[in-house]
Design a protein around this motif. Structure first.
Motif, mmCIF file in Angstrom:
data_model
loop_
_atom_site.group_PDB
_atom_site.id
_atom_site.type_symbol
_atom_site.label_atom_id
_atom_site.label_comp_id
_atom_site.label_asym_id
_atom_site.label_seq_id
_atom_site.Cartn_x
_atom_site.Cartn_y
_atom_site.Cartn_z
ATOM 1 N N ALA A 220 0.853 -1.189 0.000
ATOM 2 C CA ALA A 220 0.000 0.000 0.000
ATOM 3 C C ALA A 220 0.887 1.238 0.000
ATOM 4 N N TYR A 221 0.395 2.303 -0.630
ATOM 5 C CA TYR A 221 1.092 3.580 -0.586
ATOM 6 C C TYR A 221 0.055 4.689 -0.582
ATOM 7 N N SER A 222 0.458 5.856 -0.102
ATOM 8 C CA SER A 222 -0.518 6.944 0.011
ATOM 9 C C SER A 222 0.148 8.302 -0.110
ATOM 10 N N ALA A 223 -0.658 9.286 -0.500
ATOM 11 C CA ALA A 223 -0.288 10.698 -0.473
ATOM 12 C C ALA A 223 -1.091 11.354 0.650
ATOM 13 N N ILE A 224 -0.443 12.216 1.425
ATOM 14 C CA ILE A 224 -1.026 12.729 2.666
ATOM 15 C C ILE A 224 -0.911 14.246 2.727
ATOM 16 N N GLY B 206 2.849 29.010 23.387
ATOM 17 C CA GLY B 206 1.492 29.219 22.922
ATOM 18 C C GLY B 206 1.170 28.344 21.733
ATOM 19 N N SER B 207 0.008 28.548 21.151
ATOM 20 C CA SER B 207 -0.459 27.720 20.037
ATOM 21 C C SER B 207 0.329 28.036 18.767
ATOM 22 N N LYS B 208 0.941 27.015 18.199
ATOM 23 C CA LYS B 208 1.730 27.148 16.971
ATOM 24 C C LYS B 208 1.130 26.229 15.919
ATOM 25 N N ASN B 209 0.717 26.785 14.787
ATOM 26 C CA ASN B 209 0.149 25.941 13.741
ATOM 27 C C ASN B 209 1.258 25.252 12.956
ATOM 28 N N PHE B 210 0.921 24.113 12.367
ATOM 29 C CA PHE B 210 1.821 23.417 11.457
ATOM 30 C C PHE B 210 0.992 22.771 10.357
ATOM 31 N N PHE B 211 1.594 22.551 9.207
ATOM 32 C CA PHE B 211 0.891 21.944 8.077
ATOM 33 C C PHE B 211 1.934 21.353 7.137
ATOM 34 N N GLY B 212 1.490 20.440 6.303
ATOM 35 C CA GLY B 212 2.430 19.826 5.367
ATOM 36 C C GLY B 212 1.808 18.671 4.618
ATOM 37 N N GLY B 213 2.665 17.829 4.097
ATOM 38 C CA GLY B 213 2.217 16.675 3.328
ATOM 39 C C GLY B 213 3.380 15.742 3.082
ATOM 40 N N GLY B 214 3.081 14.639 2.424
ATOM 41 C CA GLY B 214 4.136 13.678 2.146
ATOM 42 C C GLY B 214 3.592 12.403 1.544
ATOM 43 N N VAL B 215 4.439 11.396 1.553
ATOM 44 C CA VAL B 215 4.084 10.087 1.009
ATOM 45 C C VAL B 215 4.505 9.019 2.004
ATOM 46 N N THR B 216 3.802 7.897 1.972
ATOM 47 C CA THR B 216 4.146 6.764 2.818
ATOM 48 C C THR B 216 3.792 5.477 2.091
ATOM 49 N N GLY B 217 4.504 4.413 2.397
ATOM 50 C CA GLY B 217 4.251 3.122 1.772
ATOM 51 C C GLY B 217 4.547 1.986 2.727
ATOM 52 N N GLU B 218 3.867 0.866 2.520
ATOM 53 C CA GLU B 218 4.041 -0.301 3.385
ATOM 54 C C GLU B 218 4.035 -1.568 2.544
ATOM 55 N N LEU B 219 4.898 -2.517 2.893
ATOM 56 C CA LEU B 219 4.984 -3.817 2.236
ATOM 57 C C LEU B 219 4.975 -4.891 3.311
ATOM 58 N N ASN B 220 4.072 -5.897 3.153
ATOM 59 C CA ASN B 220 3.911 -6.951 4.149
ATOM 60 C C ASN B 220 4.045 -8.333 3.534
ATOM 61 N N LEU B 221 4.557 -9.260 4.332
ATOM 62 C CA LEU B 221 4.493 -10.681 4.016
ATOM 63 C C LEU B 221 3.208 -11.227 4.614
ATOM 64 N N ASN B 222 2.379 -11.879 3.792
ATOM 65 C CA ASN B 222 1.059 -12.351 4.224
ATOM 66 C C ASN B 222 0.992 -13.869 4.233
ATOM 67 N N ILE B 223 0.402 -14.433 5.298
ATOM 68 C CA ILE B 223 0.105 -15.869 5.365
ATOM 69 C C ILE B 223 -1.414 -15.995 5.449
ATOM 70 N N PRO B 224 -2.078 -16.406 4.363
ATOM 71 C CA PRO B 224 -3.542 -16.457 4.364
ATOM 72 C C PRO B 224 -4.076 -17.785 4.898
ATOM 73 N N PHE B 225 -5.139 -17.702 5.660
ATOM 74 C CA PHE B 225 -5.907 -18.855 6.102
ATOM 75 C C PHE B 225 -7.351 -18.651 5.655
ATOM 76 N N ASN B 226 -8.194 -19.625 5.921
ATOM 77 C CA ASN B 226 -9.575 -19.553 5.467
ATOM 78 C C ASN B 226 -10.299 -18.326 6.012
ATOM 79 N N LYS C 71 7.327 -0.113 6.858
ATOM 80 C CA LYS C 71 6.625 1.087 6.420
ATOM 81 C C LYS C 71 7.607 2.258 6.395
ATOM 82 N N PHE C 72 7.590 2.992 5.289
ATOM 83 C CA PHE C 72 8.493 4.124 5.086
ATOM 84 C C PHE C 72 7.667 5.378 4.820
ATOM 85 N N SER C 73 8.063 6.485 5.436
ATOM 86 C CA SER C 73 7.362 7.751 5.240
ATOM 87 C C SER C 73 8.361 8.875 4.993
ATOM 88 N N MET C 74 7.978 9.794 4.116
ATOM 89 C CA MET C 74 8.735 11.021 3.901
ATOM 90 C C MET C 74 7.766 12.187 3.987
#
Length: 251
Positions: free
Chosen positions: A91-95, A112-132, A142-145
């Motif tokens: 999976a990967y995403s834009a944020i 005091g209150s300081k605002n922040f904002f931004g964006g980036g990308v993240t991705g994840e790769l998994n090894l899956n073992i499926p059962f019924n 998972k990697f994020s920038m």
């Protein structure tokens, strides 16, 4: 080993009056679940929109956690693409994100209150073992920038210029792990999903690093057809954060 250094640093600083922590405002992206279709005998793909909100749970320093800060609030919107095969999930995403960091004053720098904002990308790769009835995503990475600007970025940058990454004097200590706009993170993950007729119930965990500290994420979610709801708790040196959100599958 490098993630243990801040903890030893804290042990040295506990006896002092106040400890101020300054990391990136976005504290959850690398430790947040990415939705993926379950495996039902054939490959599957999904496209999702996700909205989430997070807030700190601890507002005052304690003997156990002497770090002083007020509160952090964060909202995220994500566009996510996912793939599920028999033994692989990806999976990967834009944020985009934004929020408010209620920072304590330190030295000559006003809090005091300081605002922040931004964006980036993240991705994840998994090894899956499926059962019924179960998908066991036994291990993943998972990697994020991320990019972040706003008042809070300039505040912690100014604190860094004055005090560096760590500074101690009689009345306060400073631990500043992130004076940058652009930063990367990596986490190890695992996940287990119980398949329902028209959905699924899942549990996801991550163990990783952010701003040279260890970060733990735990998420429980429920999917009914195309809609998923989730609750999540994250923890690092600042304390714990509770959040949740909705995920809608658009394709």
């Amino acid at each position: 080993m490098k993630y243990l250094i801040p903890f030893f640093m804290l042990l040295v600083l506990v006896s002092c009056t106040r400890t101020y922590y300054y990391g990136a405002g976005n504290f959850v992206t690398e430790s947040s679940v990415l939705p993926k279709p379950v495996y039902r005998g054939e490959r599957a793909k999904g496209t999702y929109l996700q909205g989430s909100y997070y807030h700190t749970l601890e507002d005052e320093p304690t003997e156990v956690n002497p770090i002083e800060f007020s509160s952090i609030q964060l909202g995220e919107l994500s566009y996510i693409k996912s793939y599920t095969g028999k033994n692989i999930n990806a999976a990967y995403s834009a944020i985009v994100h934004g929020g408010v960091y209620d920072a304590n004053a330190v030295g000559e720098f006003n809090g005091g209150s300081k605002n922040f904002f931004g964006g980036g990308v993240t991705g994840e790769l998994n090894l899956n073992i499926p059962f019924n009835r179960v998908d066991w995503r036994i291990i993943g990475g998972k990697f994020s920038m991320m990019y972040e600007g706003g008042d809070y970025y300039y505040f912690r940058k100014d604190v860094y210029k004055k005090y560096g990454t760590s500074y101690s004097k009689e009345d306060f200590n400073v631990i500043n792990f992130n004076p940058r706009k652009l930063y990367v993170n990596f986490s190890l993950t695992w996940e287990v999903v119980y398949k329902l007729k028209n959905g699924a119930i899942g549990y996801w965990e991550s163990y990783g690093g952010r701003d040279k500290t260890f970060v733990l994420g735990k998420c429980l979610y429920y999917t009914r057809r195309k809609l998923t709801g989730f609750i999540q708790i994250n923890g690092d040196m600042q304390g714990a954060y509770l959040g949740g959100g909705l995920i809608f599958q658009i394709d």
